[in-house]
Design a protein around this motif. Structure first.
Motif, PDB file in Angstrom:
ATOM      1  N   ILE A 325      77.087 -44.627  38.259  1.00 28.92           N
ATOM      2  CA  ILE A 325      77.239 -44.487  36.833  1.00 28.92           C
ATOM      3  C   ILE A 325      76.620 -45.839  36.374  1.00 28.92           C
ATOM      4  O   ILE A 325      77.217 -46.634  36.581  1.00 28.92           O
ATOM      5  CB  ILE A 325      78.571 -44.011  36.462  1.00 28.92           C
ATOM      6  CG1 ILE A 325      78.923 -42.799  37.228  1.00 28.92           C
ATOM      7  CG2 ILE A 325      78.724 -43.976  34.953  1.00 28.92           C
ATOM      8  CD1 ILE A 325      80.348 -42.185  36.970  1.00 28.92           C
ATOM      9  N   SER A 326      75.836 -45.790  35.252  1.00 25.56           N
ATOM     10  CA  SER A 326      75.670 -46.841  34.393  1.00 25.56           C
ATOM     11  C   SER A 326      75.616 -46.568  32.784  1.00 25.56           C
ATOM     12  O   SER A 326      76.108 -45.439  32.487  1.00 25.56           O
ATOM     13  CB  SER A 326      74.117 -47.395  34.565  1.00 25.56           C
ATOM     14  OG  SER A 326      73.136 -46.174  34.496  1.00 25.56           O
ATOM     15  N   THR A 327      75.468 -47.625  32.137  1.00 25.85           N
ATOM     16  CA  THR A 327      75.975 -47.651  30.685  1.00 25.85           C
ATOM     17  C   THR A 327      75.263 -48.526  29.738  1.00 25.85           C
ATOM     18  O   THR A 327      74.632 -49.385  30.280  1.00 25.85           O
ATOM     19  CB  THR A 327      77.714 -47.459  30.537  1.00 25.85           C
ATOM     20  OG1 THR A 327      78.096 -46.831  29.413  1.00 25.85           O
ATOM     21  CG2 THR A 327      78.110 -49.009  30.369  1.00 25.85           C
ATOM     22  N   ASP A 328      75.336 -48.047  28.357  1.00 18.56           N
ATOM     23  CA  ASP A 328      75.202 -49.030  27.431  1.00 18.56           C
ATOM     24  C   ASP A 328      76.153 -49.391  26.780  1.00 18.56           C
ATOM     25  O   ASP A 328      77.215 -48.830  26.426  1.00 18.56           O
ATOM     26  CB  ASP A 328      73.866 -48.500  26.378  1.00 18.56           C
ATOM     27  CG  ASP A 328      72.669 -48.036  26.956  1.00 18.56           C
ATOM     28  OD1 ASP A 328      72.313 -48.501  28.149  1.00 18.56           O
ATOM     29  OD2 ASP A 328      71.845 -47.301  26.326  1.00 18.56           O
ATOM     30  N   LEU A 329      76.403 -50.800  26.363  1.00 20.95           N
ATOM     31  CA  LEU A 329      77.314 -51.206  25.465  1.00 20.95           C
ATOM     32  C   LEU A 329      77.024 -52.136  24.209  1.00 20.95           C
ATOM     33  O   LEU A 329      75.922 -52.879  24.480  1.00 20.95           O
ATOM     34  CB  LEU A 329      78.075 -51.976  26.275  1.00 20.95           C
ATOM     35  CG  LEU A 329      79.101 -51.342  27.380  1.00 20.95           C
ATOM     36  CD1 LEU A 329      79.368 -52.469  28.423  1.00 20.95           C
ATOM     37  CD2 LEU A 329      80.389 -51.050  26.938  1.00 20.95           C
ATOM     38  N   ILE A 330      77.676 -52.068  23.279  1.00 25.39           N
ATOM     39  CA  ILE A 330      77.425 -52.693  22.038  1.00 25.39           C
ATOM     40  C   ILE A 330      78.562 -53.508  21.918  1.00 25.39           C
ATOM     41  O   ILE A 330      79.751 -52.772  21.657  1.00 25.39           O
ATOM     42  CB  ILE A 330      76.968 -51.867  20.720  1.00 25.39           C
ATOM     43  CG1 ILE A 330      75.769 -50.892  21.251  1.00 25.39           C
ATOM     44  CG2 ILE A 330      76.834 -52.740  19.609  1.00 25.39           C
ATOM     45  CD1 ILE A 330      75.394 -50.062  20.087  1.00 25.39           C
ATOM     46  N   THR A 331      78.536 -54.791  21.697  1.00 27.79           N
ATOM     47  CA  THR A 331      79.660 -55.487  21.366  1.00 27.79           C
ATOM     48  C   THR A 331      79.440 -56.193  19.916  1.00 27.79           C
ATOM     49  O   THR A 331      78.426 -56.395  19.334  1.00 27.79           O
ATOM     50  CB  THR A 331      79.771 -56.640  22.277  1.00 27.79           C
ATOM     51  OG1 THR A 331      81.102 -57.138  22.270  1.00 27.79           O
ATOM     52  CG2 THR A 331      78.653 -57.835  22.598  1.00 27.79           C
ATOM     53  N   GLY A 332      80.719 -56.533  19.242  1.00 27.57           N
ATOM     54  CA  GLY A 332      80.788 -57.009  17.937  1.00 27.57           C
ATOM     55  C   GLY A 332      80.235 -56.116  16.864  1.00 27.57           C
ATOM     56  O   GLY A 332      79.652 -56.272  15.703  1.00 27.57           O
ATOM     57  N   TYR A 353      81.528 -49.581  36.795  1.00 32.25           N
ATOM     58  CA  TYR A 353      80.037 -49.067  36.402  1.00 32.25           C
ATOM     59  C   TYR A 353      79.345 -50.002  37.443  1.00 32.25           C
ATOM     60  O   TYR A 353      79.512 -51.064  37.620  1.00 32.25           O
ATOM     61  CB  TYR A 353      79.471 -49.725  34.907  1.00 32.25           C
ATOM     62  CG  TYR A 353      79.753 -48.869  33.825  1.00 32.25           C
ATOM     63  CD1 TYR A 353      79.641 -47.490  33.607  1.00 32.25           C
ATOM     64  CD2 TYR A 353      80.964 -49.691  32.797  1.00 32.25           C
ATOM     65  CE1 TYR A 353      80.074 -46.864  32.748  1.00 32.25           C
ATOM     66  CE2 TYR A 353      81.401 -48.722  31.931  1.00 32.25           C
ATOM     67  CZ  TYR A 353      80.909 -47.303  31.779  1.00 32.25           C
ATOM     68  OH  TYR A 353      81.481 -46.549  30.790  1.00 32.25           O
ATOM     69  N   ASP A 354      78.217 -49.168  38.028  1.00 33.22           N
ATOM     70  CA  ASP A 354      77.182 -49.722  38.874  1.00 33.22           C
ATOM     71  C   ASP A 354      76.226 -50.783  38.199  1.00 33.22           C
ATOM     72  O   ASP A 354      75.660 -51.822  38.801  1.00 33.22           O
ATOM     73  CB  ASP A 354      76.398 -48.701  39.607  1.00 33.22           C
ATOM     74  CG  ASP A 354      77.420 -47.998  40.389  1.00 33.22           C
ATOM     75  OD1 ASP A 354      77.729 -48.084  41.334  1.00 33.22           O
ATOM     76  OD2 ASP A 354      77.950 -47.144  39.758  1.00 33.22           O
ATOM     77  N   PHE A 355      76.015 -50.424  36.821  1.00 37.27           N
ATOM     78  CA  PHE A 355      74.850 -51.341  36.052  1.00 37.27           C
ATOM     79  C   PHE A 355      75.081 -50.957  34.639  1.00 37.27           C
ATOM     80  O   PHE A 355      75.707 -50.050  34.201  1.00 37.27           O
ATOM     81  CB  PHE A 355      73.687 -50.556  36.561  1.00 37.27           C
ATOM     82  CG  PHE A 355      72.518 -51.469  35.906  1.00 37.27           C
ATOM     83  CD1 PHE A 355      72.290 -52.744  36.447  1.00 37.27           C
ATOM     84  CD2 PHE A 355      71.983 -51.043  34.713  1.00 37.27           C
ATOM     85  CE1 PHE A 355      71.051 -53.626  35.888  1.00 37.27           C
ATOM     86  CE2 PHE A 355      70.998 -51.899  34.247  1.00 37.27           C
ATOM     87  CZ  PHE A 355      70.452 -53.209  34.736  1.00 37.27           C
ATOM     88  N   ALA A 356      74.866 -52.028  33.990  1.00 39.78           N
ATOM     89  CA  ALA A 356      75.053 -51.824  32.361  1.00 39.78           C
ATOM     90  C   ALA A 356      73.938 -52.330  31.783  1.00 39.78           C
ATOM     91  O   ALA A 356      73.524 -53.514  32.084  1.00 39.78           O
ATOM     92  CB  ALA A 356      76.254 -52.284  31.915  1.00 39.78           C
ATOM     93  N   TYR A 357      73.639 -52.034  30.449  1.00 37.82           N
ATOM     94  CA  TYR A 357      72.814 -52.785  29.453  1.00 37.82           C
ATOM     95  C   TYR A 357      73.553 -53.211  28.284  1.00 37.82           C
ATOM     96  O   TYR A 357      74.453 -52.353  27.836  1.00 37.82           O
ATOM     97  CB  TYR A 357      71.476 -51.796  28.913  1.00 37.82           C
ATOM     98  CG  TYR A 357      70.775 -51.463  29.791  1.00 37.82           C
ATOM     99  CD1 TYR A 357      69.606 -52.620  30.476  1.00 37.82           C
ATOM    100  CD2 TYR A 357      70.411 -50.219  30.202  1.00 37.82           C
ATOM    101  CE1 TYR A 357      68.667 -51.920  31.300  1.00 37.82           C
ATOM    102  CE2 TYR A 357      69.536 -49.775  31.226  1.00 37.82           C
ATOM    103  CZ  TYR A 357      68.679 -50.766  31.668  1.00 37.82           C
ATOM    104  OH  TYR A 357      67.484 -50.477  32.696  1.00 37.82           O
ATOM    105  N   MET A 358      73.596 -54.287  28.076  1.00 37.86           N
ATOM    106  CA  MET A 358      74.624 -54.719  27.052  1.00 37.86           C
ATOM    107  C   MET A 358      74.019 -55.585  25.807  1.00 37.86           C
ATOM    108  O   MET A 358      73.209 -56.384  26.158  1.00 37.86           O
ATOM    109  CB  MET A 358      75.543 -55.795  27.775  1.00 37.86           C
ATOM    110  CG  MET A 358      76.647 -55.081  28.951  1.00 37.86           C
ATOM    111  SD  MET A 358      77.026 -56.088  30.318  1.00 37.86           S
ATOM    112  CE  MET A 358      75.373 -56.279  31.234  1.00 37.86           C
TER     113      MET A 358
END
Ligand code: SAH
Ligand code: SF4
Ligand code: F3S
Length: 466
Positions: A325-332, A353-358
């Motif tokens: 499972i991978s994901t995208d994250l938005i911080t702030g 998560y195995d992988f993420a775009y942050m």
């Protein structure tokens, strides 16, 4: 799947140009995989109208830049490239410059007003008009077409696979987005959601398989809401994403199937059962969470809570026990507190998560977040939170890779390793890159690779019998 790159890409492979007097078009692409796939549609439209494609801007009669608006940085990079194009144009005044894609749609005639170098501006639903606009531009008329469509899916256009390894290809199954996440520019640049006729999708996939391709990635902003209504069908027949996935998997068991992106609110158990049922549908789901705080998710208009999301993760684990499972994250994002941020970190740990775009939140003009909320998390706080997220994901990715040590995986050979001609690279079903000595295999073969080691980004192994 990389929906996030701000790096540009250029088609590497030339069509034969020797002794060719066709006008040559150079295409540089930014943004998501759909944009890269669109550049292939553009190339197809242009070739059908007598143009040729070149990977060298210095040979080009026409330079197109296919652009992305997702974050401010993506746009800044494109403006930088337009300055470079302007320099090149000084030596080649006849070269035409076109801006296409999401920035064309967002900025429209402002692009022509602000940048003298720009001759044409064409939005994502108007690529069939490119030859007409180019001909007018050759006669000195600057042109623009940014009309969005309710129907256009380019269903009948076979994208020209210029940049590819001949093994894996993207296939767009829908366009646009109706979700209106408050931070996001895509619904404005890509228009409303529409699904592509499944028959044309299956035809394209079969053609790819016959041409030697062994992997397709089905693309859409929210593939789980794919829904085709057969026009004039007395039975009102519809095809949903689970149906489509099955149809694609059945094209041939030797064809790997991937897809992106899934919106958590629409990921159905049916889709999960279909993935579990077919060996050739890869065990990997990209499921962007964006934030671990239900309060922030509500402000983002994501239409799920932290609990809803974790329920979906539990369903994935139950139905496809061996799924990455991978994901995208938005911080702030606007109003995000330390407590919200801690919830994102704890959710990341919980899912593993195995992988993420942050990403740091980037305010996009005219979105709901820009109009209604204050971008009130200071830049230094965004930077610190992003680095905490990246650090945690680094650890989670390492745990995920270590799990694979001493195990064997089926791998589709996609090409030569960048670092060594003696090595191939490919991916496991989980979408993890593996590098291994090539032995006597060739690109496009399936092999079993036993993982013996790993670096932060890749698995390392050797081919084994099985
Ligand atoms: N349709 C996909 C994602 C498309 S955009 C989905 O909904 O999952 C890819 C990613 O870019 C998003 O998942 C989000 O994490 C990020 N993104 C979108 N808008 C952004 C913004 N204004 N600032 C920072 N990141 C953004
Ligand atoms: Fe943007 Fe949301 Fe649509 Fe994804 S689902 S493209 S984040 S509006
Ligand atoms: Fe894709 Fe960027 Fe447009 S992510 S849809 S190219 S804004």
């Amino acid at each position: 799947m990389d929906f996030s790159t701000e790096e540009g890409g250029v088609f590497e492979n030339l069509l034969p140009l020797d002794g060719d007097d066709r006008e040559k078009v150079y295409i540089e692409t930014y943004g998501c995989q759909m944009n890269f796939n669109d550049s292939e549609v553009v190339a197809s439209v242009l070739i059908a109208n007598g143009y040729a494609i070149t990977s060298n801007i210095n040979n080009a009669d026409i330079a197109l830049i296919n652009t992305c608006s997702i974050r401010e940085n993506a746009e800044i990079r494109v403006f930088g490239r337009l300055d470079v194009f302007a320099q090149i144009k000084k030596h080649k005044p006849a070269m035409l410059v076109g801006v296409i894609g999401c920035m064309a749609e967002r900025l429209k005639d402002k692009l022509i007003e602000d940048r003298k170098v720009v001759d044409i501006v064409v939005g994502p639903d108007a690529y069939r008009e490119l030859p007409t606009l180019l001909r007018a531009a050759e006669d000195g008329q600057k042109g623009i077409n940014v009309l969005l469509s309710r129907e256009e899916t380019y269903a009948d256009i076979n994208p020209v696979r210029l940049d590819k390894n001949g093994v894996s290809a993207f296939v767009s199954i829908m366009r646009g987005c109706n979700n209106m996440c408050t931070y996001c520019v895509v619904p404005y640049t890509r228009g409303i959601e529409r699904s592509r006729n499944p028959e044309s999708i299956i035809r394209e996939v079969k053609d790819l398989f016959d041409a030697g391709y062994r992997e397709v990635t089905l693309l859409g902003q929210n593939v789980n809401s794919y829904n085709w209504h057969e026009p004039n069908s007395p039975t009102k027949q519809t095809t949903n994403f689970a149906d489509l996935l099955e149809m694609v998997a059945l094209v041939d068991p030797r064809l790997r199937v991937r897809f992106s992106t899934s919106h958590p609110k629409d990921l159905s158990d049916d889709v999960l059962y279909t993935i579990a049922m077919y060996e050739n549908i890869c065990n990997h789901i990209h499921l962007p969470i964006q934030s671990g705080s239900s309060r922030v998710l509500k402000l983002m208009n994501r239409k799920y809570t932290r609990e809803d999301y974790l329920n979906r993760i539990a369903a994935v684990r139950r139905i496809i026990p061996d799924c990455s499972i991978s994901t995208d994250l938005i911080t702030g994002f606007c109003t995000e507190t330390e407590i919200d941020h801690d919830q994102t970190l704890s959710l990341m740990r919980e899912v593993g998560y195995d992988f993420a775009y942050m990403f740091k939140y980037s305010k996009r003009p005219n979105t709901k977040a820009a109009n209604k909320f204050e971008d009130d998390v200071p830049e230094d706080v965004k930077t610190r939170r992003l680095s905490e997220i990246i650090e945690l994901q680094g650890k989670l990715s390492e745990i995920s890779k270590r799990k694979d040590l001493n195990k064997s995986f089926e791998v589709l050979i996609e090409g030569e390793s960048k670092k060594s001609k003696e090595h191939f690279y490919g991916r496991t079903t989980h979408n993890k890159v593996v590098v291994f000595p090539r032995e006597d295999h060739k690109v496009g073969d399936f092999v079993f690779v036993k993982v013996t080691n790993c670096t932060p980004a890749t698995l390392i192994g050797n081919i084994v019998k099985e």
